[in-house]
Design an enzyme around this catalytic site. Structure first.
Site, short mmCIF file in Angstrom:
data_model
loop_
_atom_site.label_atom_id
_atom_site.label_comp_id
_atom_site.label_asym_id
_atom_site.label_seq_id
_atom_site.Cartn_x
_atom_site.Cartn_y
_atom_site.Cartn_z
N GLU A 1 60.37 -55.81 37.55
CA GLU A 1 60.99 -56.56 38.72
C GLU A 1 60.59 -57.39 38.20
O GLU A 1 59.02 -57.59 37.71
CB GLU A 1 61.05 -55.52 39.44
CG GLU A 1 59.60 -55.63 40.17
CD GLU A 1 59.72 -55.04 41.88
OE1 GLU A 1 60.68 -55.66 42.93
OE2 GLU A 1 58.51 -53.81 42.47
N LYS B 1 56.19 -52.28 50.67
CA LYS B 1 56.17 -53.78 51.28
C LYS B 1 54.63 -54.17 51.46
O LYS B 1 54.76 -54.22 52.61
CB LYS B 1 57.12 -54.14 51.52
CG LYS B 1 57.29 -55.80 50.98
CD LYS B 1 58.84 -55.99 51.79
CE LYS B 1 58.96 -57.63 51.72
NZ LYS B 1 59.17 -57.93 50.29
N ARG C 1 61.84 -49.60 55.71
CA ARG C 1 61.38 -49.77 54.21
C ARG C 1 59.65 -49.74 55.12
O ARG C 1 58.88 -49.52 54.48
CB ARG C 1 61.57 -51.09 54.01
CG ARG C 1 61.03 -50.86 53.15
CD ARG C 1 61.22 -51.81 51.71
NE ARG C 1 61.53 -53.26 52.01
CZ ARG C 1 62.18 -54.36 51.66
NH1 ARG C 1 62.98 -53.81 50.16
NH2 ARG C 1 62.38 -55.73 52.45
N1 PLP Z 1 61.03 -56.61 44.99
C1 PLP Z 1 59.61 -57.28 45.51
C2 PLP Z 1 58.94 -57.22 44.77
C3 PLP Z 1 60.56 -58.25 46.80
O1 PLP Z 1 59.16 -58.71 47.06
C4 PLP Z 1 61.25 -58.53 47.10
C5 PLP Z 1 61.32 -59.19 48.46
O2 PLP Z 1 61.25 -58.37 49.81
C6 PLP Z 1 62.41 -57.87 46.63
C7 PLP Z 1 62.01 -56.16 45.23
C8 PLP Z 1 63.69 -57.67 47.42
O3 PLP Z 1 63.70 -56.98 48.23
P1 PLP Z 1 64.57 -56.93 49.75
O4 PLP Z 1 66.48 -57.29 48.65
O5 PLP Z 1 65.07 -56.02 50.42
O6 PLP Z 1 64.16 -58.59 49.82
C1 COI Z 2 61.48 -61.36 50.56
O1 COI Z 2 62.01 -61.68 49.60
O2 COI Z 2 62.05 -61.64 51.38
C2 COI Z 2 59.99 -60.93 50.59
O3 COI Z 2 59.57 -60.88 51.18
C3 COI Z 2 60.33 -62.31 48.50
C4 COI Z 2 58.67 -62.45 49.05
C5 COI Z 2 58.87 -64.33 49.73
C6 COI Z 2 57.96 -62.00 48.75
#
Ligand code: PLP
Ligand code: COI
Length: 341
Positions: free
Chosen positions: A221, A185, A83
């Protein structure tokens, strides 16, 4: 096992803590120059650095989990590496090769092992990989140099209450457009979420839930996590949209719901005027883990899912399956766990 430092492991929040070591690498003249670990938590960069003005920055978030036998697990770090590579492509930054990314994580965990919370405390070591565009610059164009860093800190719950359901507010703002950067991200998405997030918190909500930026009729989300629901015919559903972040946790839950819980799963549209078919709902992500959504405030109406006080049964099973794998108590699907040794 390294002796742990003395911290209140059961009551960690989600706050910055300066640990002894972090990893740094510098990209210059078309290649990565690895600096390795450093004790310096500050970065001095030129005032013209594109990260300051034009937001040329991307990050990741993942965790290291202490197992019962004292060993340490990383959960699907290859997915975070991939990612981050996609985020770098979107912002014209150099990609960090997967091997270099995972090696950096391992080095940081090992060097700060005394801060990896004990098994059973509920805490984890949160890892924050980060890349920024640096160097003298003033026009809107990509940097010629980059810094990649990975730092870490022990954390507990991101949303207070952990598995206790919490209320969210439907946002009156968008954080990302369909052809924008929502899938990446990148820092700008989070800058855009600060005001709506602050307004939601001022009103007593955990955070806001963004709606589709075209019509504001569908759920997208949370600003820091994906959304999922369990339908009245036992399906696991989660929004499909080009402007949400592809969550590693969400794709893991899609797999576990189907393969371990026997649910049908679907990435689909979730309309605000059709929420009654969801009997449970939650926010999922690395930091959020699984946070049950009790109520969802849309305008003047509070839509209540399973309960405002108690986690729903399917959400609880998913939580147990996911965290069981992460902490090494349940068998992991092939390739999901990488040991730090
Ligand atoms: N959506 C957003 C906007 C986020 O910042 C995060 C955090 O990483 C997620 C979803 C969840 O992603 P992940 O499960 O890869 O941590
Ligand atoms: C995560 O879940 O790792 C995130 O980046 C979420 C957040 C703290 C922005």
């Amino acid at each position: 096992m390294t002796k742990l430092v003395d911290l209140d492991w059961e009551n960690l929040g989600f706050d910055y803590m300066e640990l002894p070591y972090r990893y740094r690498a510098h990209y210059k003249d078309g290649q990565w120059h690895t600096a390795g670990l450093t004790e310096d938590a500050t970065i001095a960069i030129n005032e013209g650095s594109p990260v300051f003005h034009y937001g040329q920055a991307a990050f990741e978030g993942l965790k290291a989990y202490r197992c019962k036998d004292g060993s340490i697990n990383l959960f699907r770090p290859d997915q975070n590496a991939a990612r981050m590579q996609r985020s770098c492509q979107r912002l014209l930054m150099p990609e960090i090769p997967t091997d270099m990314f995972i090696d950096a994580l391992k080095q940081v965990v090992k060097a700060n092992e005394a801060y990896v919370p004990p098994y059973g405390s509920g805490g984890t070591l949160y890892l924050r990989p980060n890349i920024i565009g640096v160097g003298p610059n003033i026009g809107v164009h990509p940097a010629s140099e980059y810094i990649f860093t990975v730092f870490a800190m022990p954390v507990g719950n991101y949303f207070k209450g952990g598995l206790k359901p919490t209320n969210f507010l439907a946002a009156n703002y968008d954080r990302a457009a369909h052809k924008g950067t929502g899938q990446s991200k990148v820092g700008g998405n989070y800058a855009a979420s600060l005001l709506p997030g602050a307004k939601a918190k001022e009103q007593g909500f955990a955070d806001c839930i963004y709606l589709d930026p075209l019509e504001h009729k569908k759920i997208e989300e949370v600003g820091s996590a994906n959304f999922f629901g369990i339908t009245n015919n036992n399906e696991f559903v989660t929004p499909k949209s080009p402007s949400i972040l592809p969550s590693v946790t969400k794709y893991s839950l899609l797999y576990l719901a189907k393969e371990r819980l026997g649910l049908e799963t679907k990435e689909t549209d979730i309309y605000l005027d059709d929420l009654d078919h969801l009997v449970e709902a939650g926010a999922c992500g690395t930091a959020a883990v699984i946070t049950p959504i009790g109520g969802f405030q849309i305008g003047d109406d509070l839509h209540v899912f399973y309960s405002q006080t108690e986690v729903g049964p399917v959400t609880k099973k998913l939580y147990d399956e996911l965290t069981g794998i992460q902490f090494g108590d349940k068998e992991a699907p092939e390739g999901w766990i990488v040991k730090v040794d």
